[in-house]
Scaffold this motif. Structure first.
Motif, PDB file in Angstrom:
ATOM      1  N   PRO A   1       0.833  -1.200   0.000  1.00 15.12           N
ATOM      2  CA  PRO A   1       0.000   0.000   0.000  1.00 15.12           C
ATOM      3  C   PRO A   1       0.876   1.262   0.000  1.00 15.12           C
ATOM      4  CG  PRO A   1       0.044  -0.989   2.162  1.00 15.12           C
ATOM      5  CD  PRO A   1       0.784  -1.926   1.235  1.00 15.12           C
ATOM      6  N   PRO A   2       0.374   2.320  -0.582  1.00 15.50           N
ATOM      7  CA  PRO A   2       1.168   3.545  -0.573  1.00 15.50           C
ATOM      8  C   PRO A   2       1.293   4.115   0.842  1.00 15.50           C
ATOM      9  CG  PRO A   2      -1.018   3.949  -1.465  1.00 15.50           C
ATOM     10  CD  PRO A   2      -0.897   2.462  -1.252  1.00 15.50           C
ATOM     11  N   ILE A   3       2.418   4.720   1.121  1.00 14.44           N
ATOM     12  CA  ILE A   3       2.609   5.311   2.437  1.00 14.44           C
ATOM     13  C   ILE A   3       2.242   6.789   2.447  1.00 14.44           C
ATOM     14  CG2 ILE A   3       4.380   3.664   3.141  1.00 14.44           C
ATOM     15  CD1 ILE A   3       6.458   5.869   2.523  1.00 14.44           C
ATOM     16  N   MET A   4       2.044   7.367   1.280  1.00 13.39           N
ATOM     17  CA  MET A   4       1.669   8.767   1.161  1.00 13.39           C
ATOM     18  C   MET A   4       0.350   8.844   0.402  1.00 13.39           C
ATOM     19  SD  MET A   4       4.204  10.575   2.479  1.00 13.39           S
ATOM     20  CE  MET A   4       3.998  12.175   1.760  1.00 13.39           C
ATOM     21  N   GLU A   5      -0.589   9.620   0.910  1.00 14.46           N
ATOM     22  CA  GLU A   5      -1.878   9.735   0.247  1.00 14.46           C
ATOM     23  C   GLU A   5      -1.908  10.816  -0.816  1.00 14.46           C
ATOM     24  OE1 GLU A   5      -5.187   9.941   2.858  1.00 14.46           O
ATOM     25  OE2 GLU A   5      -4.586   8.179   3.978  1.00 14.46           O
ATOM     26  N   GLU A   6      -1.137  11.892  -0.642  1.00 10.12           N
ATOM     27  CA  GLU A   6      -1.209  12.962  -1.623  1.00 10.12           C
ATOM     28  C   GLU A   6      -0.569  12.530  -2.943  1.00 10.12           C
ATOM     29  OE1 GLU A   6       2.842  13.718  -0.089  1.00 10.12           O
ATOM     30  OE2 GLU A   6       1.045  13.847   1.078  1.00 10.12           O
ATOM     31  N   THR A   7      -1.097  13.071  -4.005  1.00  3.93           N
ATOM     32  CA  THR A   7      -0.561  12.735  -5.323  1.00  3.93           C
ATOM     33  C   THR A   7       0.356  13.829  -5.851  1.00  3.93           C
ATOM     34  OG1 THR A   7      -2.523  13.673  -6.377  1.00  3.93           O
ATOM     35  CG2 THR A   7      -2.543  11.299  -5.920  1.00  3.93           C
ATOM     36  N   ILE A   8       0.286  15.003  -5.258  1.00  2.00           N
ATOM     37  CA  ILE A   8       1.199  16.079  -5.650  1.00  2.00           C
ATOM     38  C   ILE A   8       1.733  16.748  -4.391  1.00  2.00           C
ATOM     39  CG2 ILE A   8       0.100  16.526  -7.873  1.00  2.00           C
ATOM     40  CD1 ILE A   8      -1.258  18.964  -6.597  1.00  2.00           C
ATOM     41  N   ARG A   9       2.888  17.343  -4.530  1.00  2.63           N
ATOM     42  CA  ARG A   9       3.485  18.097  -3.439  1.00  2.63           C
ATOM     43  C   ARG A   9       4.357  19.175  -4.052  1.00  2.63           C
ATOM     44  NH1 ARG A   9       8.889  16.717  -3.135  1.00  2.63           N
ATOM     45  NH2 ARG A   9       9.368  14.676  -3.957  1.00  2.63           N
ATOM     46  N   ALA A  10       4.629  20.192  -3.273  1.00  5.12           N
ATOM     47  CA  ALA A  10       5.566  21.234  -3.695  1.00  5.12           C
ATOM     48  C   ALA A  10       6.884  20.989  -2.981  1.00  5.12           C
ATOM     49  CB  ALA A  10       5.022  22.606  -3.337  1.00  5.12           C
ATOM     50  N   GLU A  11       7.940  21.391  -3.633  1.00 11.60           N
ATOM     51  CA  GLU A  11       9.254  21.273  -3.017  1.00 11.60           C
ATOM     52  C   GLU A  11       9.981  22.603  -3.208  1.00 11.60           C
ATOM     53  OE1 GLU A  11      13.366  18.692  -3.414  1.00 11.60           O
ATOM     54  OE2 GLU A  11      11.519  17.914  -4.273  1.00 11.60           O
ATOM     55  N   ILE A  12      10.421  23.168  -2.107  1.00 14.77           N
ATOM     56  CA  ILE A  12      11.249  24.363  -2.160  1.00 14.77           C
ATOM     57  C   ILE A  12      12.688  23.882  -2.111  1.00 14.77           C
ATOM     58  CG2 ILE A  12      11.889  26.513  -1.025  1.00 14.77           C
ATOM     59  CD1 ILE A  12       9.011  26.605   0.099  1.00 14.77           C
ATOM     60  N   THR A  13      13.413  24.141  -3.181  1.00 12.41           N
ATOM     61  CA  THR A  13      14.782  23.621  -3.258  1.00 12.41           C
ATOM     62  C   THR A  13      15.818  24.600  -2.734  1.00 12.41           C
ATOM     63  OG1 THR A  13      15.014  24.377  -5.538  1.00 12.41           O
ATOM     64  CG2 THR A  13      14.236  22.118  -5.198  1.00 12.41           C
ATOM     65  N   ASP A  14      15.544  25.900  -2.847  1.00 12.20           N
ATOM     66  CA  ASP A  14      16.518  26.884  -2.385  1.00 12.20           C
ATOM     67  C   ASP A  14      15.828  28.186  -2.015  1.00 12.20           C
ATOM     68  OD1 ASP A  14      19.337  25.789  -3.055  1.00 12.20           O
ATOM     69  OD2 ASP A  14      18.201  25.443  -4.897  1.00 12.20           O
ATOM     70  N   ILE A  15      16.241  28.751  -0.910  1.00  7.30           N
ATOM     71  CA  ILE A  15      15.963  30.144  -0.579  1.00  7.30           C
ATOM     72  C   ILE A  15      17.295  30.670  -0.060  1.00  7.30           C
ATOM     73  CG2 ILE A  15      14.882  31.720   1.064  1.00  7.30           C
ATOM     74  CD1 ILE A  15      12.355  30.168   0.894  1.00  7.30           C
ATOM     75  N   GLY A  16      17.769  31.709  -0.669  1.00  5.08           N
ATOM     76  CA  GLY A  16      19.058  32.234  -0.245  1.00  5.08           C
ATOM     77  C   GLY A  16      18.992  33.724   0.032  1.00  5.08           C
ATOM     78  N   VAL A  17      19.607  34.123   1.106  1.00  9.56           N
ATOM     79  CA  VAL A  17      19.722  35.537   1.469  1.00  9.56           C
ATOM     80  C   VAL A  17      21.191  35.771   1.821  1.00  9.56           C
ATOM     81  CG1 VAL A  17      18.995  37.352   3.060  1.00  9.56           C
ATOM     82  CG2 VAL A  17      17.356  35.585   2.352  1.00  9.56           C
ATOM     83  N   ARG A  18      21.782  36.789   1.216  1.00  6.79           N
ATOM     84  CA  ARG A  18      23.177  37.101   1.523  1.00  6.79           C
ATOM     85  C   ARG A  18      23.358  37.276   3.024  1.00  6.79           C
ATOM     86  NH1 ARG A  18      23.294  41.881  -2.063  1.00  6.79           N
ATOM     87  NH2 ARG A  18      23.703  42.853  -0.053  1.00  6.79           N
ATOM     88  N   GLU A  19      24.497  36.867   3.504  1.00  3.64           N
ATOM     89  CA  GLU A  19      24.751  36.906   4.946  1.00  3.64           C
ATOM     90  C   GLU A  19      24.585  38.319   5.519  1.00  3.64           C
ATOM     91  OE1 GLU A  19      28.124  35.424   8.125  1.00  3.64           O
ATOM     92  OE2 GLU A  19      28.242  34.761   6.051  1.00  3.64           O
ATOM     93  N   ASP A  20      25.014  39.341   4.778  1.00  5.21           N
ATOM     94  CA  ASP A  20      24.911  40.704   5.299  1.00  5.21           C
ATOM     95  C   ASP A  20      23.485  41.257   5.262  1.00  5.21           C
ATOM     96  OD1 ASP A  20      24.910  40.855   2.494  1.00  5.21           O
ATOM     97  OD2 ASP A  20      25.830  42.837   2.486  1.00  5.21           O
ATOM     98  N   ALA A  21      22.567  40.506   4.651  1.00  3.49           N
ATOM     99  CA  ALA A  21      21.164  40.953   4.577  1.00  3.49           C
ATOM    100  C   ALA A  21      20.233  40.091   5.419  1.00  3.49           C
ATOM    101  CB  ALA A  21      20.707  40.953   3.119  1.00  3.49           C
ATOM    102  N   ARG A  22      20.780  39.157   6.142  1.00  4.58           N
ATOM    103  CA  ARG A  22      19.951  38.254   6.948  1.00  4.58           C
ATOM    104  C   ARG A  22      19.375  38.949   8.165  1.00  4.58           C
ATOM    105  NH1 ARG A  22      23.965  33.101   6.303  1.00  4.58           N
ATOM    106  NH2 ARG A  22      23.542  32.839   4.083  1.00  4.58           N
ATOM    107  N   ARG A  23      18.347  38.323   8.728  1.00  5.02           N
ATOM    108  CA  ARG A  23      17.646  38.789   9.944  1.00  5.02           C
ATOM    109  C   ARG A  23      16.875  40.088   9.692  1.00  5.02           C
ATOM    110  NH1 ARG A  23      17.078  34.650  12.928  1.00  5.02           N
ATOM    111  NH2 ARG A  23      16.507  36.033  14.593  1.00  5.02           N
ATOM    112  N   ARG A  24      16.449  40.283   8.438  1.00  4.26           N
ATOM    113  CA  ARG A  24      15.655  41.460   8.089  1.00  4.26           C
ATOM    114  C   ARG A  24      14.294  41.088   7.509  1.00  4.26           C
ATOM    115  NH1 ARG A  24      20.240  45.101   5.012  1.00  4.26           N
ATOM    116  NH2 ARG A  24      21.772  45.004   6.671  1.00  4.26           N
TER     117      ARG A  24
END
Length: 77
Positions: A1-24
């Protein structure tokens, strides 16, 4: 039996913020925009992969409600 019921999902592969711009709120704004797009698309689950050793990234995703789902094991040859 399948272990996951959903047939679609989203995947966020990257979010990047320069180190000097972080925490804003830039990463949060990027994530909020991505999640709004995912919701509008009718997708109900979003997945991200975060390096176990990347404490800052782990904290960012957990702060936004992401939690443990699956362990990925790795072996270098």
């Amino acid at each position: 039996p399948p272990i996951m019921e959903e047939t679609i999902r989203a995947e966020i592969t990257d979010i990047g913020v320069r180190e000097d711009a972080r925490r804003r709120g830039i990463g949060t704004a990027l994530l909020d925009a991505a999640l709004a797009w995912v919701r509008a698309s009718g997708v109900t689950r979003v997945e991200v992969q975060v390096a176990h050793a990347n404490a800052a990234a782990q904290a960012f995703w957990r702060r936004h409600g992401f939690g443990d789902f699956m362990d990925v094991l790795d072996k270098r040859l």
